[in-house]
Design a protein around this motif. Structure first.
Motif, PDB file in Angstrom:
ATOM      1  N   LEU A 286       0.829  -1.204   0.000  1.00 26.01           N
ATOM      2  CA  LEU A 286       0.000   0.000   0.000  1.00 26.01           C
ATOM      3  C   LEU A 286       0.866   1.257   0.000  1.00 26.01           C
ATOM      4  N   GLY A 287       1.962   1.223   0.741  1.00 21.50           N
ATOM      5  CA  GLY A 287       2.879   2.360   0.738  1.00 21.50           C
ATOM      6  C   GLY A 287       3.466   2.613  -0.630  1.00 21.50           C
ATOM      7  N   ALA A 288       3.627   1.526  -1.407  1.00 27.63           N
ATOM      8  CA  ALA A 288       4.153   1.666  -2.769  1.00 27.63           C
ATOM      9  C   ALA A 288       3.075   2.096  -3.762  1.00 27.63           C
ATOM     10  N   GLY A 289       1.822   2.230  -3.289  1.00 25.78           N
ATOM     11  CA  GLY A 289       0.747   2.654  -4.178  1.00 25.78           C
ATOM     12  C   GLY A 289       0.247   1.560  -5.095  1.00 25.78           C
ATOM     13  N   ASP A 290       0.450   0.298  -4.735  1.00 25.66           N
ATOM     14  CA  ASP A 290       0.113  -0.832  -5.603  1.00 25.66           C
ATOM     15  C   ASP A 290      -1.160  -1.511  -5.097  1.00 25.66           C
ATOM     16  N   ALA A 291      -2.317  -1.002  -5.501  1.00 32.47           N
ATOM     17  CA  ALA A 291      -3.593  -1.571  -5.064  1.00 32.47           C
ATOM     18  C   ALA A 291      -3.800  -2.968  -5.633  1.00 32.47           C
TER      19      ALA A 291
END
Length: 451
Positions: free
Chosen positions: A310-315
Motif C-alpha cells: 500500500l505504501g508503494a501505491g500498488d492496489a
C-alpha cells in the motif's frame, strides 16, 4: 470490487508464496519462543514448592495482561514502518519506528511504577491466598521491572517486521530464552534466591534482549540519518493510532473471558462437573492457542506485506497478495484442523490422568478442529487490515462481534461442547463476516505513506 480467494498458479503467485513464507516461518518460531520465558520459569520455580508455583502463576496473569494489552506496539509499528518502506522512504520508516520505541518507554515507565508500588493489591485482586500471595507479590515487584524492556521488544520487533525482517527477532528470542534458563538456574538454585531469583533472571534476560533489538534499530537509524531523539508529534501520532488497536485487543480478550465464564455457569450446583469442564476447557484452549501461532504467523506476514504494497501505491498487487495469503490461511486451517482432529483421542493423556476430562476433551477438540479453516481466514484478514492501518474499523468490528457473541454464549451453555460450538461458529463466524465484508470493499485500500 470483489475479494478473490483461491490458489494462483502463475509465477507471480509463486513469488508471493516465497515472500509470505520467508516472513511467516521465522515469525511462527519467534511466537512459539515467546511463551517459553514463563514456561522455563514455571519449570524451575515449580521445584521450590506448590505455593511458589501458584504465586508465579498469579503474578504471570498480571504481567501477561499488561503486556498483552500493549501488543499494538508491535502491530501498529509494523504497519506504519512498512508503508514508508513501500514508499522508498527508509529514513522516514526508521524514524517512525523510533517514535514507537519512545512510546514504549513512556508506557513502560507509567505502568511499571504502579505495578511495583501496588503489587500486593494487584495480587489480592486476582484472589490469591496468604502464602501464595506473598510469593506472587515478591515475584511481581521484581518482574515488573521487566515491563519496559518487554514493551521495547514489542516495538523493536514491529520496526523490524515493517522492514521485512522477521529473522532477527527470532534469533534474539531464542538467545534470550537460553539466557533466561541459565540465569534462573544460577540465581534460584546456585545463589539460593528462590522465586525472587527467578524474577531477577527473567528481568536481566529481557533487558539484554531489548538492548539487542533496539541496537539493531539504532544502527539502522544512524545508517539512514534518522534522528534518535524523541519527536513529540510523532509519538503522539503513534499513540493515537494505537487507541483503536487497544480497543480491538480488549474486545478479543473480553470474548475469551466471557467464554471461560460461560464454562463456569455450566454446573453451578455440581462442583465435580464444573472442575471437569474447566479442566477440559483449559486444555482445549491451550491447544487452540498453540495452533493460533501457526495462523498468526501468516497474519504477521500480512501486516508487513500489506503495509509495504500500500505504501508503494500498488492496489492491484495488494489485492493479489491478500488473496494468496487468505488461500494459505485456509490451507493452514485445514491442515491444523485435520491434525487436531486425528490427535484428539490421544492429546488428553499428555495433560491429565482424569478419564472424565479425557473423554470430554475429544468432542471439544473436534469442534475446535472444524473451526480451524475459519480461524485461518480470520487471522489473515485481521493481519491485512492491521497492515493497512484500518484500526478504527477493527475496533468497531470487535465491539459488534462481542455484542453479538456475549448473549449467545451466556444463554446457551448446557455443555462445554455447546460453548465451544458457540465460540467457533458465532464468535469466529461473526469475525469472519465482519472482516470479509471489509476486505471485499475498497475502503481499506489507502495508498501511499502517511503525511
Amino acid at each position: 470490487m470483489r475479494f478473490p480467494i483461491g490458489p494462483a498458479a502463475s509465477e507471480a503467485g509463486r513469488s508471493h508464496d516465497r515472500e509470505i513464507w520467508r516472513l511467516a516461518v521465522p515469525a511462527f518460531l519467534a511466537l512459539v519462543a515467546e511463551p517459553l520465558f514463563l514456561v522455563a520459569d514455571s519449570a524451575i520455580v515449580g521445584h521450590l514448592g506448590t505455593t511458589h508455583l501458584a504465586g508465579l502463576g498469579i503474578a504471570g496473569v498480571v504481567l501477561q495482561t499488561v503486556v498483552g494489552l500493549c501488543v499494538f506496539l508491535a502491530y501498529g509499528t509494523t504497519a506504519s514502518v512498512a508503508r514508508r518502506v513501500g514508499a522508498q522512504d527508509l529514513r522516514g520508516a526508521i524514524a517512525q519506528g523510533v517514535d514507537g520505541l519512545w512510546l514504549a518507554v513512556g508506557i513502560g515507565v507509567l505502568v511499571t511504577l504502579p505495578c511495583v508500588a501496588f503489587a500486593r493489591p494487584l495480587v489480592a485482586a486476582v484472589g490469591a491466598e496468604a502464602a501464595v500471595g506473598d510469593h506472587a507479590t515478591t515475584y511481581l515487584r521484581i518482574a515488573a521491572l521487566g515491563i519496559t524492556p518487554l514493551l521495547l521488544m514489542l516495538a523493536a520487533t514491529g520496526v523490524l517486521r515493517g522492514l521485512q525482517d522477521t529473522r532477527t527477532p527470532l534469533v534474539v528470542a531464542v538467545l534470550a530464552n537460553v539466557l533466561n534458563v541459565v540465569l534462573n538456574l544460577l540465581l534460584v538454585y546456585g545463589l539460593d534466591l528462590g522465586i525472587a531469583g527467578s524474577a531477577m533472571g527473567s528481568v536481566l534476560a529481557q533487558w539484554l534482549a531489548a538492548g539487542a533489538l533496539v541496537g539493531v534499530v539504532v544502527r539502522g537509524a544512524r545508517r539512514h540519518g534518522a534522528s534518535l531523539r524523541p519527536d513529540l508529534p510523532g509519538i503522539r501520532q503513534a499513540g493515537r493510532a494505537a487507541v483503536p488497536l487497544v480497543v480491538r485487543t480488549l474486545t478479543l480478550r473480553a470474548a475469551l473471558l466471557v467464554t471461560t465464564y460461560a464454562v463456569t455457569l455450566i454446573a453451578l450446583d455440581g462442583s465435580d462437573r464444573q472442575a471437569t469442564d474447566l479442566a477440559a476447557h483449559q486444555v482445549a484452549f491451550t491447544l487452540w492457542t498453540f495452533l493460533a501461532f501457526v495462523l498468526d504467523a501468516i497474519a504477521i506476514a500480512a501486516q508487513a506485506i500489506t503495509g509495504r504494497t500500500l505504501g508503494a501505491g500498488d492496489a492491484a498487487g495488494t489485492r493479489a497478495v491478500t488473496a494468496r495469503m487468505v488461500w494459505w490461511g485456509v490451507v493452514a486451517g485445514v491442515v491444523t484442523g485435520l491434525l487436531l482432529a486425528s490427535a484428539s483421542p490421544f492429546l488428553g493423556a499428555i495433560f491429565t490422568e482424569d478419564p472424565a476430562v479425557r473423554d470430554l476433551l475429544v468432542p471439544v477438540l473436534l469442534v475446535a478442529a472444524l473451526g480451524q479453516p475459519v480461524c485461518g481466514v480470520v487471522f489473515v484478514l485481521d493481519g491485512v487490515l492491521i497492515g493497512a492501518g484500518d484500526g478504527r474499523y477493527l475496533a468497531w468490528g470487535g465491539i459488534v462481534t462481542l455484542l453479538v457473541y456475549t448473549p449467545v454464549v451466556l444463554l446457551l451453555h448446557p455443555s462445554l461442547v455447546v460453548v465451544w460450538i458457540a465460540f467457533s461458529a458465532v464468535f469466529m463466524g461473526a469475525r469472519l463476516v465482519v472482516l470479509v465484508r471489509r476486505a471485499r470493499s475498497d475502503a481499506w485500500l489507502v495508498l501511499g505513506a502517511p503525511a
